[in-house]
Design an enzyme around this catalytic site. Sequence first.
Site, PDB file in Angstrom:
ATOM      1  CB  CYS A 257      -7.189   7.577   3.711  1.00  0.00           C
ATOM      2  SG  CYS A 257      -6.537   6.702   2.284  1.00  0.00           S
TER       3      CYS A 257
HETATM    4  N1  LIG Z   1      -7.667   4.782  -1.632  1.00  0.00           N
HETATM    5  C1  LIG Z   1      -6.885   5.821  -1.401  1.00  0.00           C
HETATM    6  O1  LIG Z   1      -7.245   6.969  -1.737  1.00  0.00           O
HETATM    7  C2  LIG Z   1      -5.522   5.676  -0.745  1.00  0.00           C
HETATM    8  C3  LIG Z   1      -4.642   6.774  -0.745  1.00  0.00           C
HETATM    9  C4  LIG Z   1      -3.393   6.649  -0.148  1.00  0.00           C
HETATM   10  C5  LIG Z   1      -3.063   5.449   0.464  1.00  0.00           C
HETATM   11  N2  LIG Z   1      -3.932   4.389   0.486  1.00  0.00           N
HETATM   12  C6  LIG Z   1      -3.497   3.154   1.128  1.00  0.00           C
HETATM   13  O2  LIG Z   1      -3.124   2.231   0.116  1.00  0.00           O
HETATM   14  C7  LIG Z   1      -3.472   0.895   0.491  1.00  0.00           C
HETATM   15  C8  LIG Z   1      -4.391   0.274  -0.538  1.00  0.00           C
HETATM   16  O3  LIG Z   1      -5.599   1.029  -0.589  1.00  0.00           O
HETATM   17  P1  LIG Z   1      -6.632   0.903  -1.790  1.00  0.00           P
HETATM   18  O4  LIG Z   1      -7.640   1.981  -1.603  1.00  0.00           O
HETATM   19  O5  LIG Z   1      -5.898   0.808  -3.092  1.00  0.00           O
HETATM   20  O6  LIG Z   1      -7.302  -0.525  -1.468  1.00  0.00           O
HETATM   21  P2  LIG Z   1      -8.214  -1.404  -2.431  1.00  0.00           P
HETATM   22  O7  LIG Z   1      -9.050  -2.245  -1.541  1.00  0.00           O
HETATM   23  O8  LIG Z   1      -8.848  -0.532  -3.456  1.00  0.00           O
HETATM   24  O9  LIG Z   1      -7.168  -2.342  -3.212  1.00  0.00           O
HETATM   25  C9  LIG Z   1      -6.398  -3.309  -2.601  1.00  0.00           C
HETATM   26  C10 LIG Z   1      -6.266  -4.504  -3.519  1.00  0.00           C
HETATM   27  O10 LIG Z   1      -5.413  -5.474  -2.902  1.00  0.00           O
HETATM   28  C11 LIG Z   1      -5.892  -6.765  -3.245  1.00  0.00           C
HETATM   29  N3  LIG Z   1      -5.352  -7.752  -2.313  1.00  0.00           N
HETATM   30  C12 LIG Z   1      -5.702  -7.978  -1.033  1.00  0.00           C
HETATM   31  N4  LIG Z   1      -4.936  -8.949  -0.490  1.00  0.00           N
HETATM   32  C13 LIG Z   1      -4.072  -9.317  -1.452  1.00  0.00           C
HETATM   33  C14 LIG Z   1      -3.026 -10.280  -1.518  1.00  0.00           C
HETATM   34  N5  LIG Z   1      -2.691 -11.026  -0.448  1.00  0.00           N
HETATM   35  N6  LIG Z   1      -2.345 -10.420  -2.669  1.00  0.00           N
HETATM   36  C15 LIG Z   1      -2.668  -9.675  -3.746  1.00  0.00           C
HETATM   37  N7  LIG Z   1      -3.637  -8.762  -3.760  1.00  0.00           N
HETATM   38  C16 LIG Z   1      -4.336  -8.581  -2.619  1.00  0.00           C
HETATM   39  C17 LIG Z   1      -7.401  -6.607  -3.220  1.00  0.00           C
HETATM   40  O11 LIG Z   1      -8.044  -7.629  -3.959  1.00  0.00           O
HETATM   41  C18 LIG Z   1      -7.581  -5.220  -3.820  1.00  0.00           C
HETATM   42  O12 LIG Z   1      -7.764  -5.273  -5.216  1.00  0.00           O
HETATM   43  C19 LIG Z   1      -4.096   1.024   1.885  1.00  0.00           C
HETATM   44  O13 LIG Z   1      -3.102   0.852   2.848  1.00  0.00           O
HETATM   45  C20 LIG Z   1      -4.573   2.471   1.926  1.00  0.00           C
HETATM   46  O14 LIG Z   1      -4.637   2.961   3.245  1.00  0.00           O
HETATM   47  C21 LIG Z   1      -5.161   4.488  -0.118  1.00  0.00           C
END
Ligand SMILES: NC(=O)c1ccc[n+]([C@@H]2O[C@H](COP(=O)([O-])OP(=O)(O)OC[C@H]3O[C@@H](n4cnc5c(N)ncnc54)[C@H](O)[C@@H]3O)[C@@H](O)[C@H]2O)c1
Length: 415
Positions: A257
């Site tokens: 983030c």
């Molecule tokens: N990690 C955090 O603390 C946090 C907090 C708030 C917001 N976010 C936001 O949330 C979003 C996700 O972050 P995250 O940390 O969960 O990411 P992550 O990488 O942990 O998880 C994302 C998942 O999406 C899957 N994926 C990718 N392409 C795909 C597709 N086409 N179809 C289905 N699945 C697919 C991946 O395999 C993965 O498991 C980002 O935009 C991030 O900025 C993250």
Amino acid sequence: MKVGVVGLGYVGLPLAVAFAEEGNDVVALDADPRKIDALAEGRSYIEDVPDERMAALAERLSPTSRYPDLSSCEAVVICVPTPLTNSREPDLSYMIDAATSLAAVLQKGQLVVLESTTYPGTTRERLRPILEESGLAAGRDFHLAFSPERIDPGRTDFTIRTTPKVVGGLTEECTRRAVELYNRICDTVVEVSTPDAAELSKLLENIFRSVNIALVNELAMLCERLDIDVWEVVEAAASKPFGFMRFDPGPGMGGHCLPVDPFYLSYKAREHDFYTEFIELAGKINQNQPQWCVRRIERALNDQGKAVKGSSVLLLGASYKAGVGDVRESPTLKIIRLLRELGADVSYHDPHVPELADFELSSVPLEGSLESADLVCIVTAHPSVDYTDVVERSSLVLDFRGVTRGIEAPNLVRL
Ligand SMILES: NC(=O)c1ccc[n+]([C@@H]2O[C@H](COP(=O)([O-])OP(=O)(O)OC[C@H]3O[C@@H](n4cnc5c(N)ncnc54)[C@H](O)[C@@H]3O)[C@@H](O)[C@H]2O)c1
């Protein structure tokens, strides 16, 4: 209600579990077959979701990698990654792929919510046209909204239920449907008038943190010159009960983030001939923080008559924050690279990160490693480590996190 969650990472899996725990049927979709296999066997790969919680949900949570399984859902929430490209521009490819697959199975009356952090305008300008390739119109045939995720991995004092959720729909009806969805799992839902306002509110939250961390990191550098204890200063300022919010200095920012999201906004601003100087300045200071830490390591060794080259340096903590195993953008990785360039013999200990394959390193046990290292650096302060013991057993300790405050020892240096 039947809810689909697309992308089962740090954000999507806890969300899917929250919907299932409130009695909803959940279609949990991910493109990574290893994650789907793990979930099908009742195994969680996210620290915040223990296996026992998964086991209790076997009936209600269906892991899948097939988009057609989403067609029976009333709502679909997209939580895929939104990283930066190598040239530090928004990489929306995951969202575009997910939206394209979803468009092929989209049904009349469904609600689609994007949760991935992104620049204002993404839901309207980028997601909507892809979903409308289905032949259905947003706001008329299906509903569309943005709702930013506020999850903070490792945090236990606030949960999905107790953290207010911001929601902005394309139309009033879109907002109403999204509010109804999140009311199932959150005590408070905060409505805004557009998806754009919801998108920007998330960026404001993260930029606020990034700017304040940069401010206190810069202050730490000045304190080194002035020979003032920055932790004492922060502690004293934080005693003010109003008008001040505490941020601690450290080795730099990590995770998916803070090092990433602000640049989504500067990219969008450039399209409008606007330059977001606070974001750039904060990014510069925070990204250079690992370099500064390495200079502190050089100095600490130098004071012992040692060069970095040939010295053994043990880094405590590889993940970007305490209590989690996420190493994305972790300052530790930068510090390892820089120390290796200088010829140091680097090892690390992290109970949450068994190995760092890119560096061909595995976490070493504290026993024996503390005693044999020329320098032990506390980079990420996992709560399971006893730092008093670390100081007692090591010949030299450099603390970038301030967890040794209160300990005075000749072999201890703090940032
Ligand atoms: N990690 C955090 O603390 C946090 C907090 C708030 C917001 N976010 C936001 O949330 C979003 C996700 O972050 P995250 O940390 O969960 O990411 P992550 O990488 O942990 O998880 C994302 C998942 O999406 C899957 N994926 C990718 N392409 C795909 C597709 N086409 N179809 C289905 N699945 C697919 C991946 O395999 C993965 O498991 C980002 O935009 C991030 O900025 C993250």
